[in-house]
Design a protein around this motif. Structure first.
Motif, PDB file in Angstrom:
ATOM      1  N   ALA A   1     -86.311  -7.098 -34.968  1.00  0.00           N
ATOM      2  CA  ALA A   1     -86.847  -8.458 -34.795  1.00  0.00           C
ATOM      3  C   ALA A   1     -87.879  -8.806 -35.863  1.00  0.00           C
ATOM      4  CB  ALA A   1     -87.461  -8.613 -33.404  1.00  0.00           C
TER       5      ALA A   1
ATOM      6  N   SER B   1     -87.752 -14.185 -38.830  1.00  0.00           N
ATOM      7  CA  SER B   1     -88.400 -14.212 -37.519  1.00  0.00           C
ATOM      8  C   SER B   1     -89.774 -14.841 -37.629  1.00  0.00           C
ATOM      9  CB  SER B   1     -88.585 -12.796 -36.971  1.00  0.00           C
ATOM     10  OG  SER B   1     -87.353 -12.151 -36.877  1.00  0.00           O
TER      11      SER B   1
ATOM     12  N   VAL C   1     -85.260 -16.272 -33.989  1.00  0.00           N
ATOM     13  CA  VAL C   1     -85.906 -15.144 -33.321  1.00  0.00           C
ATOM     14  C   VAL C   1     -87.415 -15.293 -33.478  1.00  0.00           C
ATOM     15  CG1 VAL C   1     -86.286 -12.647 -33.432  1.00  0.00           C
ATOM     16  CG2 VAL C   1     -83.974 -13.582 -33.669  1.00  0.00           C
TER      17      VAL C   1
ATOM     18  N   GLY D   1     -86.011 -12.953 -28.634  1.00  0.00           N
ATOM     19  CA  GLY D   1     -86.907 -12.223 -29.524  1.00  0.00           C
ATOM     20  C   GLY D   1     -87.607 -11.143 -28.733  1.00  0.00           C
TER      21      GLY D   1
END
Lengths: 380, 380
Positions: A116, A153, A176, A204
């Protein structure tokens, strides 16, 4: 005592990591260090003193159990999802402060932390936002994380204001996002974000270095901020007043050699004054769009082509003329034609040079010869 | 031919100065050079060629007369109001371009030019302004030039938008402002600013290097911009799009080693994108207020005390605590008291250290000992 229990125990009894503690655990292993803390022996005074009040209660089984019921797992050095590369940044720090160390272990809910945060940008800012700040946070988050975009992310602290806008926009655009909490699993802070946090954990993840039930406190916000910076490839302050906590995150980024950006805004808005100060002092690079953010840490030239559209401000052909060409071009009228000697006089060049330049400009399609003189073709 | 007539003649027949021309006039005197141009002899080819179309008409008496009727006088090297010191900046330039030289002479209307630019800041920007840009230009101009303020002259180009706002605010606040025109005396450009220019000439001055009646043209805006930069101690771009002419003034400032500032604004406003680019690239320093502008060129420490008020963002006492003091302070409740062992546990420090820190905080007035524990005094 198994390794998971040992880490859970250490995570409960040691608050505030320190390079020395990290090194001791690395050297002797978490099980051995846990036993020594319980037995109050063979450890540096610093570690014995700081664990004095908590050492005698082993809450590790309950913590793991409690966390599991809340959907959290314990991630620690050696776990496949431990973000080893990201935590290299701690090597850049001096060792004067106990917070200047990677976390001992992390409680994680949702997707794998390492994946992530593989490419990640922190968007942080004030809780006392303006509509402008919220709009910019949303737009940056969406452009960076959205399905149609760069798949970066978005890391933030889950707070009211900019943090929440950044998380939410990432969720809304199918991206995410990673929330780093200043409290333990089971505590939602602010409580109004409970639903947001649940949503974040689905696509996430939620991260905390505090054991279940630990409440947020000012020093935990400060140490949490170091994790936000550590887990990101770059930190961007979207909107921050002079005394915003986001400036603390910015300082962590600087100390860790993380690229730091800040978004400018109206100078009439106190909510942006912290960003302006970061830029003015040279601590942060001014960023205005996703392209600018990516160029904080990506190699030059690797930026997606679609970002380049934002940079499309090519000069008009007339603006590319040399100064003498321009003086001749300008000597022509907007409409109708002008004789060479008038051009020469207006432009302050000889008739020979005026003729030469006009012929040159004609070749390049800027002017044309008419019956009674010269006229422009291209209007600027 | 007297010296005034000679300068007026040279000013009419030579458009576009060049270091070589300046040097020739300095060496042989304006009268001699004027005679040589008329006689087409003993001058470099460059000078003969560029004066070819105009040399034969001596308009100097009419120009001086015409200018005088319009309230203008001719100022030239050696005149008491020639801004000698300011024009030192041309020494920093390379000599590749004919505009890279001080003006030969200047037509001035209003106050003495040297005095009017003794301490001066250029405020320049786009014609396509927003309300935000206008507000900021006005505020900076007023704060810098106003009677209650720093008495810095405001230099600008008299254009629509930012330029006009800067001039007008200086006038309104009783300050001095200097307008550098891209056209000769008798031509008001834009014509809607005729009244503004009249007002400027009463308390400040109007300046042009073009003889009476010369109309504005693109190359004249570009060479005018170099004078705006040259006549100022610092240049500030208040609002500018990617292709604003203000960026040309900014480039002159950079080449002349004039300090350059730029005001940020909303990233959502194209009218500010040029400012952001100047800051982002490191060409300009971000400035948000008059204090920032003055610090572009004044010695550190010489800034008036009243400016410092804007910088009054001292930390609250609690924010100045060390991290361990803060962890103990935070371990106390917002209301009511907490026992030392609870503080020790919450803060993750030994009971001994917790007690030590609490006593320290008590001495400094942050906490107090109660019957049943410790309580905060100062709320953050």
């Amino acid at each position: 005592m198994d390794i998971m229990r040992a880490w859970a125990y250490l995570n409960r009894v040691i608050e505030g990591t320190h390079p020395e503690i990290v090194e001791i655990i690395r050297q002797f292993g978490p099980e051995d260090v846990a036993e020594r803390i319980k037995a109050r022996r063979a450890l540096p005074e610093r570690l014995l003193a700081s664990t004095e009040s908590r050492a005698y209660v082993d809450n590790s089984a309950e913590d793991l159990d409690h966390a599991a019921r809340l959907g959290y797992r314990l991630v620690y050095p050696g776990s496949s999802e431990w973000p080893e590369d990201k935590f290299d940044c701690f090597a850049a720090l001096d060792v004067a402060d106990r917070s200047d160390a990677p976390p001992l272990a992390l409680w994680v809910r949702g997707q794998g932390l390492r994946q992530a945060t593989a490419e990640s940008v922190a968007l942080v800012g004030t809780r006392a936002t303006t509509k402008y700040g919220i709009d910019v946070a949303k737009q940056l988050s969406e452009k960076l994380s959205g399905a149609a975009a760069r798949r970066v992310s978005i890391v933030s602290g889950g707070a009211l204001g900019i943090d929440a806008a950044a998380h939410q926009a990432a969720l809304d655009s199918g991206g995410v996002t990673v929330m780093v909490a200043a409290c333990g699993p089971g505590v939602a802070y602010p409580s109004s974000h409970r639903q947001l946090f649940d949503e974040i954990s689905r696509s996430g993840c939620l991260v905390s270095e505090y054991p279940p039930g630990v409440r947020p406190a000012r020093h935990r916000f400060l140490t949490r901020n170091r994790l936000v910076a550590a887990l990101s490839d770059a930190v961007v302050v979207v909107e921050a007043g002079w005394r915003s906590g986001a400036r603390n995150t910015a300082n962590w980024a600087t100390r860790m050699n993380r690229p730091l950006g800040a978004v400018p805004g109206p100078v009439t808005s106190p909510a942006t004054s912290g960003c302006h100060d970061l830029i003015r002092s040279g601590q942060a690079i001014l960023v205005t769009n996703a392209e600018n953010v990516l160029s904080l840490y990506r190699e030059v030239g690797s930026v997606d082509e679609d970002c380049q559209l934002e940079l499309d401000w090519a000069k008009s052909p007339v603006q590319q003329l040399s100064r003498s060409e321009l003086s001749v071009y300008d000597a022509l009228n907007q409409k109708g034609s002008v004789s060479v000697d008038v051009v020469s006089s207006r432009a302050g060049v000889s008739i020979g040079l005026a003729t030469h330049l006009l012929l040159e400009l004609q070749k390049r399609g800027f002017v044309q010869r008419m019956k009674d003189g010269w006229a422009r073709i291209v209007e600027s």
